[in-house]
Motif scaffolding. Sequence first.
Motif, PDB file in Angstrom:
ATOM      1  N   ASP A 302       7.480 -36.323 123.683  1.00 56.90           N
ATOM      2  CA  ASP A 302       6.419 -35.562 124.321  1.00 56.90           C
ATOM      3  C   ASP A 302       6.793 -34.094 124.529  1.00 56.90           C
ATOM      4  OD1 ASP A 302       4.781 -37.754 124.446  1.00 56.90           O
ATOM      5  OD2 ASP A 302       5.520 -38.368 126.438  1.00 56.90           O
ATOM      6  N   VAL A 303       8.046 -33.762 124.286  1.00 57.58           N
ATOM      7  CA  VAL A 303       8.487 -32.381 124.445  1.00 57.58           C
ATOM      8  C   VAL A 303       7.881 -31.538 123.316  1.00 57.58           C
ATOM      9  CG1 VAL A 303      10.457 -30.825 124.375  1.00 57.58           C
ATOM     10  CG2 VAL A 303      10.619 -32.996 125.610  1.00 57.58           C
ATOM     11  N   ILE A 304       7.257 -30.431 123.708  1.00 55.42           N
ATOM     12  CA  ILE A 304       6.619 -29.550 122.721  1.00 55.42           C
ATOM     13  C   ILE A 304       7.312 -28.192 122.744  1.00 55.42           C
ATOM     14  CG2 ILE A 304       4.496 -28.339 122.103  1.00 55.42           C
ATOM     15  CD1 ILE A 304       2.948 -30.640 123.367  1.00 55.42           C
ATOM     16  N   VAL A 305       7.763 -27.751 121.583  1.00 52.54           N
ATOM     17  CA  VAL A 305       8.255 -26.382 121.446  1.00 52.54           C
ATOM     18  C   VAL A 305       7.025 -25.517 121.173  1.00 52.54           C
ATOM     19  CG1 VAL A 305       9.729 -24.796 120.179  1.00 52.54           C
ATOM     20  CG2 VAL A 305      10.487 -27.149 120.573  1.00 52.54           C
ATOM     21  N   GLU A 306       6.562 -24.860 122.214  1.00 46.58           N
ATOM     22  CA  GLU A 306       5.309 -24.107 122.132  1.00 46.58           C
ATOM     23  C   GLU A 306       5.469 -22.830 121.335  1.00 46.58           C
ATOM     24  OE1 GLU A 306       2.799 -21.803 125.459  1.00 46.58           O
ATOM     25  OE2 GLU A 306       2.968 -23.949 125.820  1.00 46.58           O
ATOM     26  N   ASN A 307       6.619 -22.191 121.474  1.00 50.60           N
ATOM     27  CA  ASN A 307       6.844 -20.927 120.782  1.00 50.60           C
ATOM     28  C   ASN A 307       8.334 -20.612 120.762  1.00 50.60           C
ATOM     29  OD1 ASN A 307       6.099 -18.615 119.423  1.00 50.60           O
ATOM     30  ND2 ASN A 307       4.615 -17.966 120.964  1.00 50.60           N
ATOM     31  N   ALA A 308       8.782 -19.998 119.700  1.00 47.76           N
ATOM     32  CA  ALA A 308      10.145 -19.469 119.604  1.00 47.76           C
ATOM     33  C   ALA A 308       9.988 -18.073 119.036  1.00 47.76           C
ATOM     34  CB  ALA A 308      11.005 -20.347 118.705  1.00 47.76           C
ATOM     35  N   TYR A 309      10.280 -17.049 119.835  1.00 46.84           N
ATOM     36  CA  TYR A 309       9.871 -15.704 119.454  1.00 46.84           C
ATOM     37  C   TYR A 309      10.867 -14.649 119.942  1.00 46.84           C
ATOM     38  CZ  TYR A 309       8.276 -15.437 124.317  1.00 46.84           C
ATOM     39  OH  TYR A 309       8.215 -15.438 125.690  1.00 46.84           O
ATOM     40  N   ARG A 310      10.877 -13.562 119.205  1.00 44.99           N
ATOM     41  CA  ARG A 310      11.714 -12.419 119.552  1.00 44.99           C
ATOM     42  C   ARG A 310      11.013 -11.576 120.618  1.00 44.99           C
ATOM     43  NH1 ARG A 310      15.633 -10.567 116.455  1.00 44.99           N
ATOM     44  NH2 ARG A 310      14.752 -11.488 114.568  1.00 44.99           N
ATOM     45  N   VAL A 311      11.784 -11.071 121.569  1.00 49.26           N
ATOM     46  CA  VAL A 311      11.277 -10.141 122.574  1.00 49.26           C
ATOM     47  C   VAL A 311      11.950  -8.798 122.326  1.00 49.26           C
ATOM     48  CG1 VAL A 311      10.993  -9.673 125.032  1.00 49.26           C
ATOM     49  CG2 VAL A 311      11.087 -12.029 124.218  1.00 49.26           C
ATOM     50  N   GLY A 312      11.170  -7.727 122.329  1.00 49.32           N
ATOM     51  CA  GLY A 312      11.797  -6.428 122.126  1.00 49.32           C
ATOM     52  C   GLY A 312      11.938  -6.079 120.659  1.00 49.32           C
ATOM     53  N   THR A 313      13.020  -5.400 120.320  1.00 49.41           N
ATOM     54  CA  THR A 313      13.156  -4.818 118.992  1.00 49.41           C
ATOM     55  C   THR A 313      14.467  -5.213 118.319  1.00 49.41           C
ATOM     56  OG1 THR A 313      14.178  -2.817 119.904  1.00 49.41           O
ATOM     57  CG2 THR A 313      11.783  -2.812 119.662  1.00 49.41           C
ATOM     58  N   THR A 314      14.570  -4.828 117.060  1.00 52.09           N
ATOM     59  CA  THR A 314      15.805  -4.961 116.289  1.00 52.09           C
ATOM     60  C   THR A 314      16.219  -3.564 115.823  1.00 52.09           C
ATOM     61  OG1 THR A 314      14.688  -5.213 114.156  1.00 52.09           O
ATOM     62  CG2 THR A 314      15.035  -7.221 115.466  1.00 52.09           C
ATOM     63  N   VAL A 315      17.431  -3.472 115.292  1.00 55.52           N
ATOM     64  CA  VAL A 315      17.889  -2.186 114.741  1.00 55.52           C
ATOM     65  C   VAL A 315      16.945  -1.721 113.637  1.00 55.52           C
ATOM     66  CG1 VAL A 315      19.709  -1.068 113.394  1.00 55.52           C
ATOM     67  CG2 VAL A 315      20.314  -2.505 115.347  1.00 55.52           C
ATOM     68  N   ASP A 316      16.576  -2.630 112.742  1.00 54.29           N
ATOM     69  CA  ASP A 316      15.699  -2.254 111.628  1.00 54.29           C
ATOM     70  C   ASP A 316      14.348  -1.745 112.117  1.00 54.29           C
ATOM     71  OD1 ASP A 316      17.636  -2.866 109.804  1.00 54.29           O
ATOM     72  OD2 ASP A 316      16.826  -4.832 109.268  1.00 54.29           O
ATOM     73  N   GLN A 317      13.796  -2.377 113.145  1.00 57.47           N
ATOM     74  CA  GLN A 317      12.511  -1.918 113.693  1.00 57.47           C
ATOM     75  C   GLN A 317      12.636  -0.505 114.260  1.00 57.47           C
ATOM     76  OE1 GLN A 317      11.897  -5.350 116.296  1.00 57.47           O
ATOM     77  NE2 GLN A 317       9.923  -5.702 115.320  1.00 57.47           N
ATOM     78  N   CYS A 318      13.729  -0.238 114.941  1.00 60.72           N
ATOM     79  CA  CYS A 318      13.949   1.094 115.515  1.00 60.72           C
ATOM     80  C   CYS A 318      14.053   2.152 114.424  1.00 60.72           C
ATOM     81  CB  CYS A 318      15.212   1.099 116.370  1.00 60.72           C
ATOM     82  SG  CYS A 318      15.090   0.130 117.891  1.00 60.72           S
ATOM     83  N   LEU A 319      14.826   1.861 113.397  1.00 61.89           N
ATOM     84  CA  LEU A 319      15.004   2.824 112.320  1.00 61.89           C
ATOM     85  C   LEU A 319      13.708   3.046 111.549  1.00 61.89           C
ATOM     86  CD1 LEU A 319      18.507   1.718 110.995  1.00 61.89           C
ATOM     87  CD2 LEU A 319      17.974   3.662 112.466  1.00 61.89           C
ATOM     88  N   GLU A 320      12.945   1.984 111.361  1.00 60.84           N
ATOM     89  CA  GLU A 320      11.662   2.120 110.671  1.00 60.84           C
ATOM     90  C   GLU A 320      10.708   3.003 111.477  1.00 60.84           C
ATOM     91  OE1 GLU A 320       7.972  -0.604 108.923  1.00 60.84           O
ATOM     92  OE2 GLU A 320       9.636  -1.559 109.975  1.00 60.84           O
ATOM     93  N   ALA A 321      10.656   2.794 112.789  1.00 56.43           N
ATOM     94  CA  ALA A 321       9.773   3.606 113.632  1.00 56.43           C
ATOM     95  C   ALA A 321      10.185   5.073 113.612  1.00 56.43           C
ATOM     96  CB  ALA A 321       9.787   3.073 115.064  1.00 56.43           C
ATOM     97  N   LEU A 322      11.486   5.327 113.631  1.00 56.48           N
ATOM     98  CA  LEU A 322      11.966   6.706 113.567  1.00 56.48           C
ATOM     99  C   LEU A 322      11.582   7.356 112.243  1.00 56.48           C
ATOM    100  CD1 LEU A 322      15.469   6.294 115.215  1.00 56.48           C
ATOM    101  CD2 LEU A 322      13.635   7.778 116.039  1.00 56.48           C
ATOM    102  N   SER A 323      11.666   6.601 111.176  1.00 57.36           N
ATOM    103  CA  SER A 323      11.287   7.116 109.861  1.00 57.36           C
ATOM    104  C   SER A 323       9.789   7.447 109.822  1.00 57.36           C
ATOM    105  CB  SER A 323      11.627   6.083 108.781  1.00 57.36           C
ATOM    106  OG  SER A 323      11.303   6.570 107.503  1.00 57.36           O
ATOM    107  N   LEU A 324       8.974   6.567 110.396  1.00 56.68           N
ATOM    108  CA  LEU A 324       7.530   6.808 110.429  1.00 56.68           C
ATOM    109  C   LEU A 324       7.195   8.088 111.191  1.00 56.68           C
ATOM    110  CD1 LEU A 324       6.156   3.218 111.171  1.00 56.68           C
ATOM    111  CD2 LEU A 324       5.874   4.516 109.052  1.00 56.68           C
ATOM    112  N   CYS A 325       7.968   8.379 112.222  1.00 55.65           N
ATOM    113  CA  CYS A 325       7.638   9.507 113.087  1.00 55.65           C
ATOM    114  C   CYS A 325       8.114  10.846 112.543  1.00 55.65           C
ATOM    115  CB  CYS A 325       8.179   9.266 114.491  1.00 55.65           C
ATOM    116  SG  CYS A 325       7.213   8.008 115.348  1.00 55.65           S
ATOM    117  N   GLU A 326       8.647  10.861 111.325  1.00 58.50           N
ATOM    118  CA  GLU A 326       8.959  12.142 110.695  1.00 58.50           C
ATOM    119  C   GLU A 326       7.710  12.767 110.087  1.00 58.50           C
ATOM    120  OE1 GLU A 326      12.411  12.003 108.211  1.00 58.50           O
ATOM    121  OE2 GLU A 326      13.617  12.285 110.004  1.00 58.50           O
ATOM    122  N   SER A 327       6.638  11.988 110.002  1.00 61.32           N
ATOM    123  CA  SER A 327       5.346  12.497 109.560  1.00 61.32           C
ATOM    124  C   SER A 327       4.377  12.413 110.729  1.00 61.32           C
ATOM    125  CB  SER A 327       4.822  11.670 108.379  1.00 61.32           C
ATOM    126  OG  SER A 327       3.426  11.794 108.251  1.00 61.32           O
TER     127      SER A 327
END
Length: 352
Positions: A302-327
């Motif tokens: 009866d145990v249900i794993v409702e969600n398994a998810y990342r909270v916050g960011t990763t290094v790659d997400q940070c670098l991608e956002a910085l790259s986007l903000c050069e334009s």
Amino acid sequence: AIRALGTSICQPLVACNVYVSAGRLHHSDLLLGILTNAQKQCDLLRTCDKAENVVVVHAFADGPYDRSSFHLAGSPRPVVAVACEIIRQAMDGLLTIPKHQTKHDKNQSRHPFVGLVDHVSVMPLDGVETSPTMADEMSSNRANDFQDSNTTTGNAAREIGSTMTELGVNVYYYGNAHPNKTPLATVRREQTVFFQSGSLKDSDKNSNSNSNNKAGIATVGAPLTFVENFNIRLQSPKSTAQSLTKLVRERNGGLPGVEALTLAYGEGRFEVACNLLSPTVGSADVIKAKVQEWQSQLDNQDVIVENAYRVGTTVDQCLEALSLCESQETAIEHDKVVFQRLKEYLREGPKH
């Protein structure tokens, strides 16, 4: 990824997470206002100095936990400036909220907390932290007690901590911001009541802060590497959720670099909340595989794993956002997405 950052290539890059003890619908105006002002400040700082970059990578709110977070990335100096302004606005706003809006239903869960803005983390985006480039310029007049832990992230964290102290917060440092590099969990356990607060309280008699001031306490620091966060939400008895916590937690013989707590999430649900101190080893994918293995061996179907998810960011997400903000064009689109997602979190809860 770092080479793609153009003029920022010679700058050390850091990430900064600011955690606010507010995340429910009635906080919407405050939190959305903070995000809008932070995005405007980032744009202004990028315009004023093309050699430095800064961006709000992500903003998150979790209603059941009554908690939100703002995730920044960029060159140390503008990151510190934006983080300090987020903190000022959050504290000003929360200190003026009417008392009837700050009361919590006893049946609701709440994330552990010890202050209005009770955790700030500054992390390297280029691997393990090394010696600083801004130590002499940024913190020399405030860091005399920390000469043995003189790093870019450590100095940035202490600069933010100094601002918080001026705002009336009792600040405890950890990691590279602490002379002995004491880990966050140790500082929380020995200096605060974090592990006896929120949904971890044993009774209503326990205070949510061992500070007498309204602003409370903050742990401010600099982990040696970038830390990721990952949660597993369960519909299960608390004891079952605790068994998963022990399975993945390193100190119980689990996965390398994984810290974990069992937290109530409201409506009979629990979460196993994980800090991934070595996300290249004890990664989100490794945890997911462990959860699947654990679930397949359960007697209680009866145990249900409702969600398994990342909270916050990763290094790659940070670098991608910085790259986007050069334009300017892509920066505007990025900011719109971050703003819209925070609105959705506040109205409907996190969707992962």
